[in-house]
Design an enzyme around this catalytic site. Structure first.
Site, PDB file in Angstrom:
ATOM      1  N   SER A  96       0.800  -1.227   0.000  1.00  0.00           N
ATOM      2  CA  SER A  96       0.000   0.000   0.000  1.00  0.00           C
ATOM      3  C   SER A  96       0.828   1.271   0.000  1.00  0.00           C
ATOM      4  O   SER A  96       0.348   2.321  -0.424  1.00  0.00           O
ATOM      5  CB  SER A  96      -0.946   0.009   1.212  1.00  0.00           C
ATOM      6  N   SER A  97       2.060   1.248   0.478  1.00  0.00           N
ATOM      7  CA  SER A  97       2.859   2.471   0.572  1.00  0.00           C
ATOM      8  C   SER A  97       4.330   2.124   0.413  1.00  0.00           C
ATOM      9  O   SER A  97       4.743   0.959   0.534  1.00  0.00           O
ATOM     10  CB  SER A  97       2.615   3.176   1.915  1.00  0.00           C
TER      11      SER A  97
END
Length: 736
Positions: free
Chosen positions: A22-23
């Site tokens: 996600s990041s």
């Protein structure tokens, strides 16, 4: 996993492993999860796929699965599934593929249509089967709910910390973080503090953010910049946005604010879902804590600045607001109101000298008529308002003059102080560059050369700063001595002289009027010869002034009488177009200096009641023809007719030089043109010999009627014949 769902048709197609984090933080620190996802390729080989038939998509590492926008890997995976090239999709869990139900169910539909399997850590599913699709749908819903729960937890913690004023996300220029969680301190750099304070002090003087920015530019003062948190402070010329941000940021008023913006989703022109940040009004801010930290200004000053900036914006129709002081000689710009409808007066400038005026379009908007409430000149109104203001402030003129002198000296001192701090900073940078250069080992030449260049650049910057400081000190106005102060006080006693001085600009006058006046109501009814002014002072008092409205006196502009008389004579015989050509040939013009045409000649005739030429009008004495018509009647060339007119053989008249010749063809005129000469008529040369005179003398006698002449037009001998009597006297009176 249940391998019974895998058939031969599935293994004939490729297996696709989709990997996502996600990041970027998760990519760098949660490496075990990334290894587990890459290990799914080995799981595909265990299920019967060859190594060459296994593809890995990892373009979406570091991207959120909340939306498919911007995820190129997800788009490529969806395209290959739609083309029927994939037999099985492998993901560590459903949330890796998508955390949005719209994206997730679209993928399930494609997989069901193309007979594509989906595998995760719990098993293998066929989206075309009802039970498997039900389980996958439930997992997708839980994945989306999980994202919502995680986001709600994070946002709740952030809001809770922000409510205490302890959420630190970086501070603007002029502040540094203290040791405590909620501690924010003024920047210890004196030059940084001076630059920030200069912005607010100059705004208090100018009242305009753009003028503050121009002051920094004209004074050639730099402003501190930090491009991101933790970056080194840099000094560069400020932009208008930088100055405006300092003036509007509540942090400089000692307030802690959170939730000044909100993110919202929208559909763009291409149909894609986008997110944008939108500012919200202060009433909707989530957190606002006053007196949270030391401020450069107080909260009341901050609100006054915001109100002034909002007022500087040019007001919309029917809107309130003075607007920023602009160029132009109309002094009531922004503070003049209509006495009938109450709307703000607009300014206009007319004529070659750009004479100012005021008008209101209130009735145009209300009654849908193109008619203004008022339309008046500004000179008389501005003069009356200025006189009333000067009389009101006359008692405080001396004190204001002294404060102005002190303010001028203070402004100069502040600019010089900032310049001295700049020199001090440049000297520090040069000394630090020197220390770094001397600390490097001599053998490390590559580093030494770079540090030497940096040292030289710092020295050049120091020299430029010192030169600029010396120039400013040299150009600095000297402090007022006693004599100059006495002269200033004497000048303060005559404010009208200062007001009318060429050095007092219209902007200065407007600033003074706005300082003492709240508004000026102008009432100028149509058809009346008065103007009523109502001055509302900042103190709340009202002053009424009534002026006599100047009456317009139309200047008498008339066409030259000689031109009118000439038109009157020409109109008896010629049309308007011919008259216009004659007047232009004589370089005559209209009353406004314009050349004539048929339209202007017609207007002139109608104005002076001059009748129009009627071509049907004929004179009983004969037909009036022009040169071309006479040449056609007589059977000769037009040049011959012109020559006969000059010689006097035929009679013609010309009303004015440049007008057409007019020749009258009568019954007595036609017998002068014959086929053959009667007895007694001799050629011109013989007549000259008999009379003993020249040809010109003969023609003059013909013109005076002393000799008869005819024109013979038979054969080739077309010429004049002169009747000479034998006893007719010659040149000196003797008989021929």
């Amino acid at each position: 996993m249940s391998e019974s769902k895998i058939g031969a048709s599935h293994r004939q197609r490729r297996a696709l492993v989709y990997i996502r984090q996600s990041s970027q933080y998760q990519v760098e620190h949660n490496r075990e999860s990334t290894r587990r996802q890459y290990a799914l390729a080995d799981r595909a080989r265990d299920l019967g796929w060859h190594r060459d038939d296994i593809a890995v998509i990892d373009e979406d590492l570091g991207l959120s699965g909340a939306t498919a926008e911007g995820r190129e890997g997800f788009a490529r995976m969806t395209a290959e599934v739609a083309l029927g090239q994939i037999g099985i999709l492998l993901g560590l869990e459903v949330s890796r593929l998508a955390r949005n139900n719209s994206d997730w169910y679209r993928l399930l539909d494609l997989c069901g249509l193309t007979d594509t399997l989906i595998a995760d850590a719990d098993g293998i599913y066929h989206p075309g089967l009802f039970n498997d699709r039900l389980v996958l749908g439930l997992k997708g819903t839980m994945s989306e709910a999980e994202l919502h729960i995680l986001r709600a937890r994070l946002d709740g913690g952030i809001r809770n910390k922000a409510a205490r004023g302890e959420l630190y996300r970086g501070q603007p220029i002029g502040y540094v973080r203290g040791e405590g969680d909620a501690e924010i301190l003024l920047d210890p750099d004196e030059e940084v503090q001076g630059a920030i304070r200069a912005v607010f002090e100059r705004f208090a003087e100018f009242g305009s953010g753009r003028r503050v920015w121009r002051w920094f530019v004209m004074e050639k003062l730099d402003f501190p910049h930090r491009f991101h948190l933790g970056a080194e402070l840099r000094w560069e010329p400020p932009s208008y946005h930088t100055i405006h941000e300092v003036l509007t940021n509540p942090v400089y008023a000692g307030a802690y604010a959170y939730g000044k913006t909100r993110r919202e989703r929208y559909v763009d022109e291409s149909g894609a879902v986008r997110t944008r940040s939108r500012k919200v009004p202060r009433s909707e801010w989530q957190v606002l804590i006053h007196d949270h930290h030391p401020g450069y200004i107080d909260w009341q000053t901050h609100e006054a600045i915001l109100e002034r900036l909002a007022g500087n914006t040019r007001p919309r129709p029917h809107g309130a607001g003075e607007g920023a002081v602009r160029e132009g000689t109309a002094l009531l710009q922004g503070i003049g109101n209509c006495g009938e409808c109450g709307r703000r007066l607009a300014t206009h400038y007319t004529g070659r000298t750009s004479s100012p005026g005021y008008h209101c379009n209130g009735k145009t908007l209300v009654q849908e008529r193109r008619n203004s409430c008022l339309y008046v000149g500004a000179v008389q109104i501005d003069r009356a308002v200025s006189k009333a203001v000067l009389e009101a402030i006359q008692p405080a003129a001396i004190e204001a003059a002294l404060k102005a002198a002190e303010q001028l000296e203070t402004d100069n001192d502040q600019a010089l102080h900032q310049r001295r701090l700049s020199v001090e900073r440049a000297r520090y940078e040069a000394d630090r560059a020197e220390r770094r250069y001397r600390a490097v080992e001599p053998e490390h030449r590559l580093v030494a050369r770079g540090l030497e260049r940096e040292w030289e650049q710092r020295l050049n910057s120091l020299e430029e700063a010192q030169i600029e400081l010396e120039r400013r000190q040299h150009d600095r106005p000297l402090r007022l001595d006693d004599a100059e102060r006495d002269a200033l006080l004497a000048l303060a006693e005559n404010l009208q002289r200062v007001w009318d001085a060429p050095t007092t600009t219209a902007r200065d006058k407007k600033e003074l009027l706005r300082t003492v006046l709240e508004e000026v109501i102008v009432l100028a009814p149509r058809g009346e010869y008065y103007i009523r002014l109502t001055l509302r002072w900042r103190t709340g008092l009202l002053t009424e002034i009534e002026l006599e409205r100047p009456r317009k006196r139309r200047a008498t502009i008339r066409t030259n009488e000689d031109t009118v008389d000439l038109v009157r004579r020409l109109a008896q015989f010629h049309s308007d177009a011919v008259i216009a050509a004659i007047l232009n040939r004589q370089e005559k013009t209209t009353a406004y200096g314009l050349p004539f045409n048929s339209h202007r000649v017609g207007n002139l005739r109608r104005n002076w009641d001059i009748p129009c030429f009627d071509p049907a009008t004929r004179n009983d004495d004969g037909e009036m023809v022009n040169v071309a018509q006479a040449a056609k009647i007589l059977g000769v060339a037009t040049s011959t007719v012109h020559r006969w007119l000059n010689d006097g053989f035929i009679d013609g008249e010309q009303i004015t030089p440049g007008a057409p010749w007019r020749i009258r063809i009568t019954d007595a005129f036609r017998p002068r043109f014959m086929e053959e000469a009667p007895p007694g008529y001799v050629p011109m040369f013989e007549a000259m010999q008999r009379l003993g005179v020249t040809r010109q003398t003969v023609l003059q006698r013909v013109k005076r009627g002393e000799l008869d002449a005819i024109h013979i037009r038979a054969g080739r001998k077309k010429a004049l014949r002169i009747k000479v009597i034998e006893d007719q006297p010659g040149l000196f009176g003797q008989s021929a």
